[in-house]
Enzyme design. Structure first.
Site, PDB file in Angstrom:
ATOM      1  N   ASP A 191      40.427  39.591  35.253  1.00 25.08           N
ATOM      2  CA  ASP A 191      39.637  40.020  36.330  1.00 25.08           C
ATOM      3  C   ASP A 191      38.491  39.061  36.359  1.00 25.08           C
ATOM      4  O   ASP A 191      38.136  38.418  35.408  1.00 25.08           O
ATOM      5  CB  ASP A 191      39.319  41.402  36.440  1.00 25.08           C
ATOM      6  CG  ASP A 191      39.350  41.961  37.781  1.00 25.08           C
ATOM      7  OD1 ASP A 191      38.513  41.672  38.523  1.00 25.08           O
ATOM      8  OD2 ASP A 191      40.102  42.921  38.162  1.00 25.08           O
ATOM      9  N   HIS A 262      39.577  37.939  42.245  1.00 22.66           N
ATOM     10  CA  HIS A 262      39.367  38.750  41.002  1.00 22.66           C
ATOM     11  C   HIS A 262      39.796  37.263  40.131  1.00 22.66           C
ATOM     12  O   HIS A 262      39.895  37.740  38.774  1.00 22.66           O
ATOM     13  CB  HIS A 262      40.092  39.522  40.711  1.00 22.66           C
ATOM     14  CG  HIS A 262      39.726  40.946  41.666  1.00 22.66           C
ATOM     15  ND1 HIS A 262      38.454  41.705  41.482  1.00 22.66           N
ATOM     16  CD2 HIS A 262      40.191  41.709  42.583  1.00 22.66           C
ATOM     17  CE1 HIS A 262      38.410  42.508  42.198  1.00 22.66           C
ATOM     18  NE2 HIS A 262      39.296  42.457  43.051  1.00 22.66           N
ATOM     19  N   GLU A 343      42.173  42.264  47.545  1.00 24.00           N
ATOM     20  CA  GLU A 343      40.590  41.847  47.439  1.00 24.00           C
ATOM     21  C   GLU A 343      40.229  40.387  47.497  1.00 24.00           C
ATOM     22  O   GLU A 343      39.447  39.829  46.396  1.00 24.00           O
ATOM     23  CB  GLU A 343      39.782  42.724  46.513  1.00 24.00           C
ATOM     24  CG  GLU A 343      39.945  44.188  46.916  1.00 24.00           C
ATOM     25  CD  GLU A 343      39.157  44.869  45.897  1.00 24.00           C
ATOM     26  OE1 GLU A 343      38.694  46.241  46.302  1.00 24.00           O
ATOM     27  OE2 GLU A 343      39.072  44.683  44.644  1.00 24.00           O
TER      28      GLU A 343
END
Ligand code: ZN
Length: 542
Positions: A191, A262, A343
């Site tokens: 991440d 990410h 995302e």
């Protein structure tokens, strides 16, 4: 008259007491407590009878007995032994796979499983019948159990990127899954705040990408920065060790390598993965002093979604990811490989000449279709290795990759849409199974937010009511996610998963019509005592 009602009351009381004694979690399909009670006693003389194929179960129960009661069972080949626990695997007529039966009688304990995995589940039920206090004479109530799982996918996730957890804790976490008859562990390995798995071809991912110069203090955006270098990663040897540990417990580990978003930690190690390699990582509020002085790309110290993501225009990005995935596939036997997909802001792609050239060349409509292109190109590569990709529900946007499995996290809609298109789905809605959410309305610690008490988890139904008939089979099961932004320590991680994990196990295992909140609460009385025996940290409403 008095006598009769007294008798009725006594019978009722006995039923309640026996249920409290035999409250196996997750509740089995059928449990019959012997009328008249009675118990078999496991002691130091008790033997275990099992074939070579069932040694995982023998090892597990002996490990458990040793750890919590201080003794083990010796093996015997005598199939007629009376003071013994008999384990057998073989076809059981009329019982779905991996089903098992468990019989506790005066003559001994017999666990018969349709497969070795099923025998292992029988062992977990036996563990649930053991006393919750230490001792060497363990009384197990006479009971007969017939059991099999409702869903094929019963999982838990752990984010080791925002905060890092050592191998010892990951193993303990896997033990907890096994004790709840769960069979998938989703390991969130990369991440923005850290890359946690050694990749031989790109050592920078762990020498640079696994460490950040500090972490914000308190809730986002923080009250300051701890200015402490933080990080860690698993070597390939450690990863192999964890995979083997899970396999002995019939648990598959699904590794997650996040893309295209990410990806700050990877970009910090290899800036050429970004659309704009020369562009400095913007300094967030409450950045560490070291990070404020540093030039170039940085591993993130705060939480959220970041616009610097993998460039979809350059082939070098894909070659890098293919190399990484090749090493991941070589390590993990899992059929499913998680590629994230959530995302991913399109800000950079919109202004990146390479990304725009890709859109033009491939005849794509926009950046959402570019995301689809990205996922499908990765999917092709993973499929060529004989594996399937799984991704968060954003992979539905701009067209879903053909063989992809969807993890529905933004509510149930993604799952419903995917199942309608005959894609397999795993439900992980934030509304019910995000275990980083608080269990109390009191502000007693810093958590992600949200309020997900035990009863809400228990009430969760993985097959959405809106799903058209015939599409239920595409719901493989469900999983709870443990994002670790606000979970630095092992004890906090345990506090977040217990007791909600016990509720989830029943959602995933027990037949829908058998689920009963009152009954579950009664069984939880002993489960809380068992948590004490296990020495785990848990939340308990005062
Ligand atoms: Zn680009």
């Amino acid at each position: 008259m008095f006598k009769k009602s007294f008798l009725a009351l006594a019978v009722l009381l006995l039923a309640i007491i026996s249920h409290a004694q035999v409250g196996i979690i997750p509740q089995p399909v059928e449990t019959t407590v012997a009328t008249g009670g009675g118990a078999f006693r496991i002691n130091r003389q008790t033997k275990i009878v099992a074939g070579k194929d069932l040694q995982n179960s023998v090892k597990f129960i002996n490990g458990y007995l040793k750890k919590f009661y201080g003794f083990e069972l010796a093996s015997t080949k005598n199939a007629k032994a009376t003071n013994a626990v008999h384990l057998r695997a073989g076809k059981i007529a009329g019982l779905a796979k991996p089903g098992y039966t468990l019989d506790v009688k005066k003559t001994g304990i017999v666990i018969q499983g349709s497969t070795d995995t099923a025998v292992f589940y029988g062992i977990q039920s036996l563990i649930q019948l053991l006393p919750t206090v230490k001792g060497t004479d363990l009384s197990v109530p006479y009971v007969s159990v017939k059991d099999y799982p409702r869903f094929a996918y019963r999982g838990m996730h752990l984010d080791v990127a925002r905060n890092f957890f050592p191998v010892s804790f990951v193993k303990k976490y896997i033990d907890n899954l096994a004790l709840h008859k769960m069979n998938y562990f989703h390991w969130h390995l990369t991440d923005d705040q850290g890359w946690r798995i050694e990749i031989s071809k790109y050592p920078g991912l762990t020498t640079a990408g696994a460490f950040r110069d500090g972490t914000i203090i308190g809730h986002y955006p923080g009250t300051g920065n701890d200015n402490t270098r933080y990080g860690g990663f698993y070597t390939k040897q450690e990863v192999k060790e964890v995979i083997a540990y899970a396999a002995e417990r019939y648990i598959t580990i699904i590794p997650e390598i996040e893309l295209p978003g990410h990806s700050s930690a990877a970009i910090a190690a290899y800036p050429w993965l970004s659309c704009f390699p020369a562009k400095e990582t913007s300094i967030p509020k409450n950045a560490s002093e070291a990070s404020q002085l540093k030039k170039g790309k940085k591993v993130q110290e705060t939480w959220g979604v970041f616009e610097d993501i993998y460039c979809a225009g350059k082939d070098s990005t894909f070659l890098f990811l293919q190399d990484v995935l090749d090493e991941v596939v070589a390590l993990f036997p899992s059929k499913m490989i998680h590629i994230g997909g959530d995302e991913a802001p399109k800000d950079h792609w919109k202004i990146c000449p390479s990304c725009q050239a890709r859109i033009k060349k491939e005849g794509l409509k926009d950046e959402h279709q570019l995301q689809s292109y990205f996922i499908q190109r990765i999917e092709k590569h993973v499929n060529a290795k004989g594996r399937t990709i799984i991704g968060w529900d954003e992979i539905l946007e701009g067209g879903l990759a053909p063989n992809a499995v969807v993890m529905s996290w933004r509510g149930e809609k993604g799952g419903i849409d995917a199942a309608k298109e005959n894609h397999f789905v795993i439900m992980t809605p934030g509304s019910h199974v995000y275990f980083d959410h608080a269990q109390t309305r009191d502000k007693d610690s810093v958590t992600f937010g949200g309020y997900t008490p035990l009863e809400k988890v228990y009430s969760y139904e993985p097959v959405p009511a809106e799903l058209p008939a015939g599409k239920e089979e595409y719901v493989l099961g469900a999983q709870a996610n443990l994002w670790s932004e606000y979970i630095r320590y092992d004890s906090k991680a345990e506090f977040q998963i217990f007791p909600r994990m016990s509720a989830l196990s029943e959602v995933l295992w027990t037949p829908k019509e058998k689920r009963n909140w009152e009954k579950f609460q009664a069984a939880m009385i002993r489960q809380f005592q068992r948590y004490d025996l296990w020495d785990v940290n848990y939340f308990h409403e005062k």
